[in-house]
Design an enzyme around this catalytic site. Sequence first.
Site, PDB file in Angstrom:
ATOM      1  CG  ASP A 120      -2.057   1.008   1.101  1.00  0.00           C
ATOM      2  OD1 ASP A 120      -1.787   2.181   0.758  1.00  0.00           O
ATOM      3  OD2 ASP A 120      -3.215   0.627   1.337  1.00  0.00           O
TER       4      ASP A 120
ATOM      5  NE  ARG B 112     -12.316   4.681   6.196  1.00  0.00           N
ATOM      6  CZ  ARG B 112     -11.996   5.953   6.319  1.00  0.00           C
ATOM      7  NH1 ARG B 112     -12.403   6.629   7.385  1.00  0.00           N
ATOM      8  NH2 ARG B 112     -11.291   6.569   5.395  1.00  0.00           N
ATOM      9  CD  GLN B 113      -7.722   2.783   6.869  1.00  0.00           C
ATOM     10  OE1 GLN B 113      -6.512   2.859   6.991  1.00  0.00           O
ATOM     11  NE2 GLN B 113      -8.377   3.407   5.891  1.00  0.00           N
TER      12      GLN B 113
ATOM     13  CG  ASN C 203      -8.671   2.809  -7.949  1.00  0.00           C
ATOM     14  OD1 ASN C 203      -8.346   2.405  -9.056  1.00  0.00           O
ATOM     15  ND2 ASN C 203      -7.857   2.762  -6.891  1.00  0.00           N
TER      16      ASN C 203
ATOM     17  CB  CYS D 130     -21.785  23.851 -21.477  1.00  0.00           C
ATOM     18  SG  CYS D 130     -23.029  22.557 -21.379  1.00  0.00           S
TER      19      CYS D 130
END
Length: 948
Positions: free
Chosen positions: A426, A437-438, A499, A554
Amino acid sequence: MQKMAQSHVFLSGIGGLGVEIAKNIILAGVKALTVHDTKHCTKWDLGINFFIHEDDVTSQRNRAEATLHRIAELNPYVHVAASTVPLDETTDLSFLKHYQVCHSQSSCMCICLFCSEQTTCIFYFISADVYGVCSRLFCDFGDEFEVLDTTGEEPKEIFISNITQSNPGIVTCLENHPHRLETGQFLTFREVNGMSCLNGSTHQITVVSPYSFSIGDTSEMEPYLHGGIAVQVKTPKMCYFERLEKQITNPLCLVADFSKPEAPLQIHVAMLALNHFQENFGRRPNIGLESERSLLFPQVNGDVVKWLSRTAQGFLPPLAAAVGGVASQEVLKAVTGKFSPLQQWLYIDVLDIVTPLEKMGSEEFLPRGDRYDALRACIGDSLCQKLHDLNVFLVGCGAIGCEMLKNFALLGVGTGQDKGLVTITDPDLIEKSNLNRQFLFRPHHIQKPKSYTAAEATLNINPYIKIDSDINKVCPATENTYSDEFYTKQDVIVTALDNVEARRYIDSRCVANLRPLIDSGTMGTKGHTEVIVPHLTESYNSHRDPPEEEIPFCTLKSFPAAIEHTIQWARDKFESSFSHKPSLFNKFWQTYPSAEEVLQRIKSGESLEGCFHVVKTLSRRPRSWTQCVELARVKFEKYFSHKALQLLHSFPLDTRLKDGSLFWQSPKRPPFPVKFEFHDPFSCILLLKHCTHLQVVQTDETARKPDHIPVSSEDERNAIFQLEKSILSNEALETADLQMKPISFEKDDDSNGHIDFITAASNLRAKMYNIDPADRFKTKRIAGKIIPAIATATAAVSGLVALELIKVVGGYPADAYKNCFLNLAIPIMVFTEIAEVRRTEIRNGISFTIWDRWTIYGKEDFTLLDFINAVREKYGIEPTMVVQGVKMLYVPVMPGHIKRLKLTMQKLVKPSADKKYVDLTVSFAPETDGEEDLPGPPVRYYFVQEDN
């Protein structure tokens, strides 16, 4: 969040399942947690409880006391206490009135009875168990329970194109924008022109079609003109629960696997029988003994009872992780009223793991006196040994990665004496936002590499695991490190990525090297798992997710309609001003290192790409803080005042299109100039951060991208003038003046001001277009493209992945594997069969799958024609096209390609010195003219014969 921070939870049983639940709810941030257990640590616990260490076993510590400080370390804001008092019929349970939620094993029936008798206080009861290969979860939130938000999804906003003046009135959405609403939901209206009485009102809707819905009688209202936005209104919902004693006889179960809808009731009956067995004999059935099945439940002769009886004393840590994730989310629902609670039972079994082990003798499952006895009782010693000898490559050490390493440690993956290794990588560093959370990371780990830190923490769980940690990104640039040879040494690859691009790349590497891959991911309460096995399943790349919807240019530039548009605009401005243009500036001066040389070349009539814009940047570069402020103020006027005036000049408010409709109508919003005001926080923050970044970069944001922009003779004369002026004033003679420092956007460093700049710029633009602003947190989430992750979902998903890992290691047949989709908010958990690999027919009985690879061995003088002939002779069909990646080696219709047939493969491919082979793509002529060429499998061409 406020309710959660005021909640007190009592958790009875801190074994393998209890510690999973404790971890998740502490990371979520309850106010206080009391962990209760009366048992002492044993060697058995080392394989099921990741917070119990060998010294706890040696000293015979109580499980609650042994894990207390390690659990508390997860979140210093949560008060954690331990309790060791026995809980039985003689215990005074009145102390439980101080808690809102009680979570226990169902064997503590006294707690359940106490909870059901409470009428003077709010009390929620949750029970969870894991026995061998079966698990159970039960919820009782009282007779009535109010849910404030059933899904947790953002309220939908629907742009309106028409509303009929009728009974009922029909609301139509903009073309190609389905509303995705459901009948019975409520909407409120704003910015409606014409039918203005709708603005601010709330209506219950009935869906008519994907693009329309009715809202009641509008016949007496004034005619609709244009515009309008309908916004979904979240309404509370009441849920009703029955007590445990009633639910035991008439259970309401959530079905997770629709291929066996009868399973929940079968497990329900079998686990009730197991509880009776424990009451009668004071123990669970002996490990692996078929004879005790008749004592468990003589009336039932099913696989559920058989395997529950054989494995009841055992414990599967991954199953506990999955159930623990779901159970802890139910605890959070109880204390917050957010998300729909489970009603009321969930049963999950993994019979597909043990069914293929039926022929194994009972000795396979007996204890050996080590930390893996609980696991061995479920899957047998042979499969345990295969896990120990496993080589696994884990990509990503974030939320799911941390959970996976914990599962690996409990399963003994990579602990073999002579074989077995866990390789992790990593490239990221630990950020403060990761800590909720980790769970392997602590505050003192911030800004340390995730992989190194996670490896060290995993060794605390199991000191015998062998881990090789890297900080590399897995991508084409690192294929020298993660080569084909590396992949062929791995038994399985596990991804913990955030991802799609990285997933697709690693999937392609696994397919090329015939390696199994287990993929997973989460987004908030949602999660998925997918198992990919060579020659059995399709690959990740076999299916395509819908492409992420991009905002039209646009819309970003002139016609934003939502806060997401203004945030993306601000992010683009940041990248353009402080990263892209300084990089172009540096690149130009690396090519032309002298300003005098550039001046001479321009004067001689030479056209230098990007010269005019680089010189303009150089001449306008701020050289002091005062000049930075001046430039930032100029930019403020340009973006938030002049742009609005220019648009309104080009398209006045009364401008109409050819069909007579107004130009400025939904979703187009007319802009209005924003005046710079010192008392406006957004104006001041933007000015300050713009100046700060300008001071770092020393560049001018007005420079445009030079690619393909015509430069007039007037521009050239101006460039010469500006460059001469800079040289004469000695401003461009120093090398340092020709270098700038690009700023890379970093969302996680609050001190760098990047998110502050984007928040201020976005909200000023939102003010300019009358769009509701967004706070810093929402801006950071959108601008940083943060995929929300929570500990409950990541724990559940990682547990499901580890269960599939056991099957991969065991070489199970295709029907044993399961993919899963879950959404803990609803809640829903759906197991599906894997997608079997498809076989593509070429012709004449020749076919292939994505896992097939043809092989051709050549030599030094092997030509392209030799290659084509070799394919024809070996596989019975002649290629008509040969491609290497995106490079077309041989396409007959291309000019000059026929001559390539005589060229050697070495000359065509041009391999590096250490390259032994190349993977090529071939296709074949169709059977009939006019059809497309037939695709073929990849062909691996070896440059030298000795490799055969």
